[in-house]
Design a protein around this motif. Structure first.
Motif, PDB file in Angstrom:
ATOM      1  N   GLU A 263       0.843  -1.201   0.000  1.00  0.00           N
ATOM      2  CA  GLU A 263       0.000   0.000   0.000  1.00  0.00           C
ATOM      3  C   GLU A 263       0.875   1.246   0.000  1.00  0.00           C
ATOM      4  OE1 GLU A 263      -3.715   0.246   1.581  1.00  0.00           O
ATOM      5  OE2 GLU A 263      -3.971  -1.435   0.218  1.00  0.00           O
ATOM      6  N   ALA A 264       1.873   1.232  -0.841  1.00  0.00           N
ATOM      7  CA  ALA A 264       2.875   2.299  -0.825  1.00  0.00           C
ATOM      8  C   ALA A 264       2.587   3.354  -1.883  1.00  0.00           C
ATOM      9  CB  ALA A 264       4.251   1.683  -1.090  1.00  0.00           C
ATOM     10  N   SER A 265       3.283   4.469  -1.768  1.00  0.00           N
ATOM     11  CA  SER A 265       3.263   5.486  -2.820  1.00  0.00           C
ATOM     12  C   SER A 265       4.350   5.149  -3.834  1.00  0.00           C
ATOM     13  CB  SER A 265       3.525   6.865  -2.225  1.00  0.00           C
ATOM     14  OG  SER A 265       2.546   7.158  -1.254  1.00  0.00           O
ATOM     15  N   LEU A 266       4.163   5.661  -5.049  1.00  0.00           N
ATOM     16  CA  LEU A 266       5.064   5.297  -6.142  1.00  0.00           C
ATOM     17  C   LEU A 266       5.680   6.547  -6.749  1.00  0.00           C
ATOM     18  CD1 LEU A 266       5.756   2.615  -7.656  1.00  0.00           C
ATOM     19  CD2 LEU A 266       3.956   3.219  -9.278  1.00  0.00           C
ATOM     20  N   PHE A 267       6.987   6.506  -6.959  1.00  0.00           N
ATOM     21  CA  PHE A 267       7.678   7.653  -7.555  1.00  0.00           C
ATOM     22  C   PHE A 267       8.696   7.147  -8.572  1.00  0.00           C
ATOM     23  CE2 PHE A 267      11.156  10.687  -7.792  1.00  0.00           C
ATOM     24  CZ  PHE A 267      10.483  11.890  -7.962  1.00  0.00           C
ATOM     25  N   ARG A 268       8.564   7.642  -9.805  1.00  0.00           N
ATOM     26  CA  ARG A 268       9.516   7.223 -10.835  1.00  0.00           C
ATOM     27  C   ARG A 268      10.671   8.215 -10.912  1.00  0.00           C
ATOM     28  NH1 ARG A 268       8.332   4.855 -16.843  1.00  0.00           N
ATOM     29  NH2 ARG A 268      10.492   4.881 -17.564  1.00  0.00           N
ATOM     30  N   ILE A 269      11.870   7.719 -10.768  1.00  0.00           N
ATOM     31  CA  ILE A 269      13.072   8.556 -10.851  1.00  0.00           C
ATOM     32  C   ILE A 269      13.399   8.757 -12.334  1.00  0.00           C
ATOM     33  CG2 ILE A 269      15.546   8.667 -10.331  1.00  0.00           C
ATOM     34  CD1 ILE A 269      14.940   6.730  -7.945  1.00  0.00           C
TER      35      ILE A 269
ATOM     36  N   PHE B 138      19.293  10.909  -7.180  1.00  0.00           N
ATOM     37  CA  PHE B 138      18.111  10.815  -6.310  1.00  0.00           C
ATOM     38  C   PHE B 138      18.538  10.743  -4.840  1.00  0.00           C
ATOM     39  CE2 PHE B 138      15.154   8.311  -3.805  1.00  0.00           C
ATOM     40  CZ  PHE B 138      13.948   8.956  -4.037  1.00  0.00           C
ATOM     41  N   LEU B 139      19.535   9.926  -4.567  1.00  0.00           N
ATOM     42  CA  LEU B 139      19.979   9.772  -3.173  1.00  0.00           C
ATOM     43  C   LEU B 139      20.592  11.076  -2.648  1.00  0.00           C
ATOM     44  CD1 LEU B 139      21.466   6.174  -3.462  1.00  0.00           C
ATOM     45  CD2 LEU B 139      19.422   6.852  -2.191  1.00  0.00           C
ATOM     46  N   ARG B 140      21.315  11.785  -3.507  1.00  0.00           N
ATOM     47  CA  ARG B 140      21.918  13.059  -3.104  1.00  0.00           C
ATOM     48  C   ARG B 140      20.875  14.137  -2.848  1.00  0.00           C
ATOM     49  NH1 ARG B 140      27.395  13.442  -3.935  1.00  0.00           N
ATOM     50  NH2 ARG B 140      27.877  11.969  -2.298  1.00  0.00           N
ATOM     51  N   ALA B 141      19.784  14.072  -3.601  1.00  0.00           N
ATOM     52  CA  ALA B 141      18.807  15.165  -3.575  1.00  0.00           C
ATOM     53  C   ALA B 141      17.783  15.047  -2.439  1.00  0.00           C
ATOM     54  CB  ALA B 141      18.067  15.231  -4.913  1.00  0.00           C
ATOM     55  N   HIS B 142      17.757  13.913  -1.745  1.00  0.00           N
ATOM     56  CA  HIS B 142      16.754  13.719  -0.688  1.00  0.00           C
ATOM     57  C   HIS B 142      17.439  13.374   0.630  1.00  0.00           C
ATOM     58  CE1 HIS B 142      14.509  13.001  -4.448  1.00  0.00           C
ATOM     59  NE2 HIS B 142      13.472  13.476  -3.789  1.00  0.00           N
ATOM     60  N   ASP B 143      16.902  13.911   1.698  1.00  0.00           N
ATOM     61  CA  ASP B 143      17.436  13.597   3.023  1.00  0.00           C
ATOM     62  C   ASP B 143      16.801  12.293   3.518  1.00  0.00           C
ATOM     63  OD1 ASP B 143      18.389  13.446   5.544  1.00  0.00           O
ATOM     64  OD2 ASP B 143      17.330  15.225   6.308  1.00  0.00           O
ATOM     65  N   LEU B 144      17.574  11.235   3.489  1.00  0.00           N
ATOM     66  CA  LEU B 144      17.040   9.924   3.870  1.00  0.00           C
ATOM     67  C   LEU B 144      17.533   9.505   5.257  1.00  0.00           C
ATOM     68  CD1 LEU B 144      17.362   8.019   0.457  1.00  0.00           C
ATOM     69  CD2 LEU B 144      15.465   9.384   1.327  1.00  0.00           C
ATOM     70  N   SER B 145      18.115  10.418   5.995  1.00  0.00           N
ATOM     71  CA  SER B 145      18.657  10.038   7.307  1.00  0.00           C
ATOM     72  C   SER B 145      17.515   9.588   8.226  1.00  0.00           C
ATOM     73  CB  SER B 145      19.443  11.189   7.929  1.00  0.00           C
ATOM     74  OG  SER B 145      18.658  12.342   7.930  1.00  0.00           O
ATOM     75  N   GLY B 146      17.789   8.508   8.942  1.00  0.00           N
ATOM     76  CA  GLY B 146      16.793   7.956   9.859  1.00  0.00           C
ATOM     77  C   GLY B 146      15.772   7.055   9.171  1.00  0.00           C
ATOM     78  N   LYS B 147      15.830   6.969   7.860  1.00  0.00           N
ATOM     79  CA  LYS B 147      14.873   6.124   7.135  1.00  0.00           C
ATOM     80  C   LYS B 147      15.526   4.771   6.802  1.00  0.00           C
ATOM     81  CE  LYS B 147      12.960  10.257   4.949  1.00  0.00           C
ATOM     82  NZ  LYS B 147      11.902  10.501   5.936  1.00  0.00           N
ATOM     83  N   THR B 148      14.665   3.815   6.493  1.00  0.00           N
ATOM     84  CA  THR B 148      15.170   2.518   6.042  1.00  0.00           C
ATOM     85  C   THR B 148      15.066   2.479   4.524  1.00  0.00           C
ATOM     86  OG1 THR B 148      14.409   1.466   8.069  1.00  0.00           O
ATOM     87  CG2 THR B 148      14.868   0.016   6.202  1.00  0.00           C
ATOM     88  N   VAL B 149      16.173   2.167   3.878  1.00  0.00           N
ATOM     89  CA  VAL B 149      16.205   2.048   2.418  1.00  0.00           C
ATOM     90  C   VAL B 149      16.311   0.564   2.068  1.00  0.00           C
ATOM     91  CG1 VAL B 149      17.518   2.580   0.320  1.00  0.00           C
ATOM     92  CG2 VAL B 149      17.196   4.347   2.075  1.00  0.00           C
ATOM     93  N   VAL B 150      15.339   0.097   1.280  1.00  0.00           N
ATOM     94  CA  VAL B 150      15.311  -1.319   0.892  1.00  0.00           C
ATOM     95  C   VAL B 150      15.532  -1.398  -0.618  1.00  0.00           C
ATOM     96  CG1 VAL B 150      14.037  -3.488   1.042  1.00  0.00           C
ATOM     97  CG2 VAL B 150      13.510  -1.624   2.657  1.00  0.00           C
TER      98      VAL B 150
END
Ligand SMILES: Cc1cc2nc3c(=O)[nH]c(=O)nc-3n(C[C@H](O)[C@H](O)[C@H](O)COP(=O)(O)O)c2cc1C
Length: 192
Positions: free
Chosen positions: A63-69, A129-141
């Motif tokens: 049930e996730a949101s979808l984003f195309r890079i 994409f990874l550089r442009a978003h702050d993903l700290s504290g998140k889980t990346v799968v």
């Protein structure tokens, strides 16, 4: 009704600093599930659709949101030109500007990140994409497709680009390779 990415702001292209990567891109709203918790995002890059099949399945199951890079300037349609451009970008460390960024990345706890292997590594636009978003504290799968040669140094690259994120073990699978398809079709056509 689900709809494709909506673009909110048109900003002029800026130089390729990390901030520029963010500012140059339009803000995109990920395609959202009407009843989903909205805490899970599936962000993916694809050229020939293999990775997208997995992305859409994860989206349905979670049930996730979808984003195309996507890069601001699309890669060539021609396979060989794309291979050459990807090689040169990777070698020089060039980070192509994104067509859009996730406007509300802060709402997501888990990011499923999908991409095909390009030149035995993570494609340049996925690094953007990874550089442009702050993903700290998140889980990346990560979920990664490849044409039969494995994922190369992807884990190390993801670790260095997903700063502050917890990196889960990647789901990887071999999928159709455009080059193999093209070679077979060329062989078939040349026999006619
Ligand atoms: C520019 C480019 C470079 C590639 N480099 C590799 C590679 O180094 N190793 C590999 O196994 N497959 C490689 N492939 C094949 C793709 O990783 C594979 O076909 C993938 O499933 C494509 O995913 P997509 O359909 O989501 O774009 C490459 C494909 C392209 C277009």
């Amino acid at each position: 009704m689900p709809h494709d990415l909506q673009r909110r702001h048109l900003l002029r292209a800026l130089p390729l600093t990390a901030a520029g990567l963010l500012l140059a891109a339009k803000e995109g709203v990920a395609q959202q599930r009407p009843n989903g918790s909205q805490r899970v995002l599936v962000a993916y890059f694809t050229r020939t659709g293999n990775t997208e099949v997995i992305a859409r399945q994860i989206r349905r199951a979670q049930e996730a949101s979808l984003f195309r890079i996507e890069p601001a300037t699309p890669y060539p349609e021609d396979y060989a030109l794309t291979v050459a451009q990807a090689r040169s970008e990777t070698q020089s460390g060039y980070l192509p500007p994104l067509a859009q960024v996730v406007a509300d990345i802060g709402r997501y706890r888990t990011i499923y990140l999908g991409f095909p292997i390009w030149g035995m590594t993570v494609p340049p636009v996925v690094r953007s994409f990874l550089r442009a978003h702050d993903l700290s504290g998140k889980t990346v799968v990560p979920f990664i497709t490849h044409g039969g040669y494995g994922i190369g140094n992807s884990t190390e690259i993801l670790q260095s680009f997903a700063t502050g994120a917890e990196l889960a073990p990647a789901f990887t699978m071999e999928a159709d390779q455009e080059r193999r398809t093209l070679e077979q079709v060329t062989g078939w056509l040349s026999r006619k």
